[in-house]
Design a protein around this motif. Sequence first.
Motif, PDB file in Angstrom:
ATOM      1  N   LEU A 132       2.915   6.441  -5.454  1.00  0.00           N
ATOM      2  CA  LEU A 132       2.854   6.650  -6.904  1.00  0.00           C
ATOM      3  C   LEU A 132       1.564   7.324  -7.365  1.00  0.00           C
ATOM      4  CD1 LEU A 132       4.414   3.309  -8.250  1.00  0.00           C
ATOM      5  CD2 LEU A 132       5.511   5.544  -8.050  1.00  0.00           C
ATOM      6  N   LEU A 133       0.614   7.491  -6.430  1.00  0.00           N
ATOM      7  CA  LEU A 133      -0.712   7.972  -6.817  1.00  0.00           C
ATOM      8  C   LEU A 133      -0.682   9.378  -7.448  1.00  0.00           C
ATOM      9  CD1 LEU A 133      -3.520   6.795  -6.760  1.00  0.00           C
ATOM     10  CD2 LEU A 133      -3.889   7.892  -4.548  1.00  0.00           C
ATOM     11  N   PRO A 146       0.808  -1.224   0.000  1.00  0.00           N
ATOM     12  CA  PRO A 146       0.000   0.000   0.000  1.00  0.00           C
ATOM     13  C   PRO A 146       0.844   1.278   0.000  1.00  0.00           C
ATOM     14  CG  PRO A 146      -0.830  -1.548   1.640  1.00  0.00           C
ATOM     15  CD  PRO A 146       0.409  -2.155   1.082  1.00  0.00           C
ATOM     16  N   LEU A 147       1.954   1.314   0.741  1.00  0.00           N
ATOM     17  CA  LEU A 147       2.761   2.540   0.793  1.00  0.00           C
ATOM     18  C   LEU A 147       3.376   2.866  -0.563  1.00  0.00           C
ATOM     19  CD1 LEU A 147       4.678   2.311   4.230  1.00  0.00           C
ATOM     20  CD2 LEU A 147       2.717   3.753   3.621  1.00  0.00           C
ATOM     21  N   VAL A 168      -7.089   5.141  -9.559  1.00  0.00           N
ATOM     22  CA  VAL A 168      -6.308   6.342  -9.903  1.00  0.00           C
ATOM     23  C   VAL A 168      -7.183   7.396 -10.592  1.00  0.00           C
ATOM     24  CG1 VAL A 168      -4.254   7.209 -11.105  1.00  0.00           C
ATOM     25  CG2 VAL A 168      -4.192   4.968 -10.010  1.00  0.00           C
ATOM     26  N   PHE A 169      -8.031   6.954 -11.536  1.00  0.00           N
ATOM     27  CA  PHE A 169      -8.918   7.897 -12.243  1.00  0.00           C
ATOM     28  C   PHE A 169     -10.361   7.380 -12.208  1.00  0.00           C
ATOM     29  CE2 PHE A 169      -4.762   8.339 -14.444  1.00  0.00           C
ATOM     30  CZ  PHE A 169      -4.507   9.665 -14.144  1.00  0.00           C
ATOM     31  N   PRO A 170     -10.954   7.305 -10.991  1.00  0.00           N
ATOM     32  CA  PRO A 170     -12.328   6.777 -10.920  1.00  0.00           C
ATOM     33  C   PRO A 170     -13.327   7.637 -11.688  1.00  0.00           C
ATOM     34  CG  PRO A 170     -11.619   7.645  -8.787  1.00  0.00           C
ATOM     35  CD  PRO A 170     -10.417   7.657  -9.671  1.00  0.00           C
ATOM     36  N   GLN A 171     -12.977   8.931 -11.910  1.00  0.00           N
ATOM     37  CA  GLN A 171     -13.881   9.832 -12.642  1.00  0.00           C
ATOM     38  C   GLN A 171     -13.648   9.819 -14.148  1.00  0.00           C
ATOM     39  OE1 GLN A 171     -16.028  11.427 -10.813  1.00  0.00           O
ATOM     40  NE2 GLN A 171     -15.116  11.037  -8.823  1.00  0.00           N
ATOM     41  N   ALA A 172     -12.790   8.933 -14.623  1.00  0.00           N
ATOM     42  CA  ALA A 172     -12.449   8.925 -16.056  1.00  0.00           C
ATOM     43  C   ALA A 172     -13.705   8.830 -16.911  1.00  0.00           C
ATOM     44  CB  ALA A 172     -11.514   7.771 -16.369  1.00  0.00           C
ATOM     45  N   HIS A 173     -13.675   9.480 -18.068  1.00  0.00           N
ATOM     46  CA  HIS A 173     -14.852   9.500 -18.949  1.00  0.00           C
ATOM     47  C   HIS A 173     -15.005   8.213 -19.720  1.00  0.00           C
ATOM     48  CE1 HIS A 173     -12.958  13.445 -18.474  1.00  0.00           C
ATOM     49  NE2 HIS A 173     -14.173  13.749 -18.084  1.00  0.00           N
ATOM     50  N   TYR A 174     -13.859   7.606 -20.027  1.00  0.00           N
ATOM     51  CA  TYR A 174     -13.882   6.404 -20.858  1.00  0.00           C
ATOM     52  C   TYR A 174     -13.076   5.321 -20.151  1.00  0.00           C
ATOM     53  CZ  TYR A 174     -14.647  10.342 -24.007  1.00  0.00           C
ATOM     54  OH  TYR A 174     -15.096  11.506 -24.571  1.00  0.00           O
ATOM     55  N   LYS A 175     -13.709   4.170 -19.916  1.00  0.00           N
ATOM     56  CA  LYS A 175     -13.002   3.096 -19.199  1.00  0.00           C
ATOM     57  C   LYS A 175     -13.118   1.786 -19.967  1.00  0.00           C
ATOM     58  CE  LYS A 175     -13.967   4.989 -14.636  1.00  0.00           C
ATOM     59  NZ  LYS A 175     -14.478   4.698 -13.279  1.00  0.00           N
ATOM     60  N   ILE A 176     -11.974   1.178 -20.175  1.00  0.00           N
ATOM     61  CA  ILE A 176     -11.963  -0.103 -20.873  1.00  0.00           C
ATOM     62  C   ILE A 176     -11.249  -1.134 -20.019  1.00  0.00           C
ATOM     63  CG2 ILE A 176     -10.866  -1.295 -22.839  1.00  0.00           C
ATOM     64  CD1 ILE A 176     -11.774   1.055 -24.554  1.00  0.00           C
TER      65      ILE A 176
END
Length: 230
Positions: A116-117, A110-111, A140-148
């Motif tokens: 790196l976050l 976790p550390l 890292v990018f839970p709000q990303a517009h496009y997720k694959i």
Amino acid sequence: MLGGMVAPVLTIDGPAGSGKGTISALAAEKLGWHLLDSGALYRLVALAALRHAVSLDHEQALARIAVNLDARFALHPVKGLSVWLNGLPVDEALREERTGEAASKVATWPLVRDALLQRQRAFCQVPGLVADGRDMGTVVFPQAHYKIFLTASQEERANRRYKQLKEKGLDANLQTLLEDLQARDARDANRAVAPLKPADDALVIDSTGKGIDEVLAQVLDYVAQGVHPS
Ligand code: DC
């Protein structure tokens, strides 16, 4: 601001050998967006640890390496991504199986992931970002517009690695590659922090039996008509 981010983000997560590295670089080039190869960051921490004989069990020491990482990335349209560690090129060492194996162990801490976050989020710059990894769409990018979420059968992924290594003139054994891949999948998917899994809102693409062009077209199509930020 788009969903709290300064630019649109396309996350491409998936297991080792799913083709996400290739697809991410090509998609970034086509879209004219930046590229984050997050696996390279974990590989860099692993490489620095191996070179300085730091134990892969020493979470604090590994996190210190992650915080102080002197890394530089450059994306070339033909050569793909080049990486420097402490000012020296490390492309070959970074892609070795033992580095990937060590990276998978380093990535369980976790550390290290915390360290790196922010570095990963800083890659989100205009006009956009393609983020390649295991937890891009979930953590890292839970709000990303496009997720694959890109995947393929274990046999096909082992086969692809085998061909890649052979093409580079390197020694490879298909059975060993398959076993290593199974061990890595299990570790990446079962770790307590940020395990490999599709985000709820990700488009899952199974690339088994599909060529690069076909998958790339599907990805670009999805971005072209994807859910746009409100
Ligand atoms: O994608 P790759 O093979 O370069 O990644 C190397 C290892 O790094 C992988 O086994 C797990 C870890 N990793 C991670 O935990 N989270 C990421 N976002 C990317 C990679």
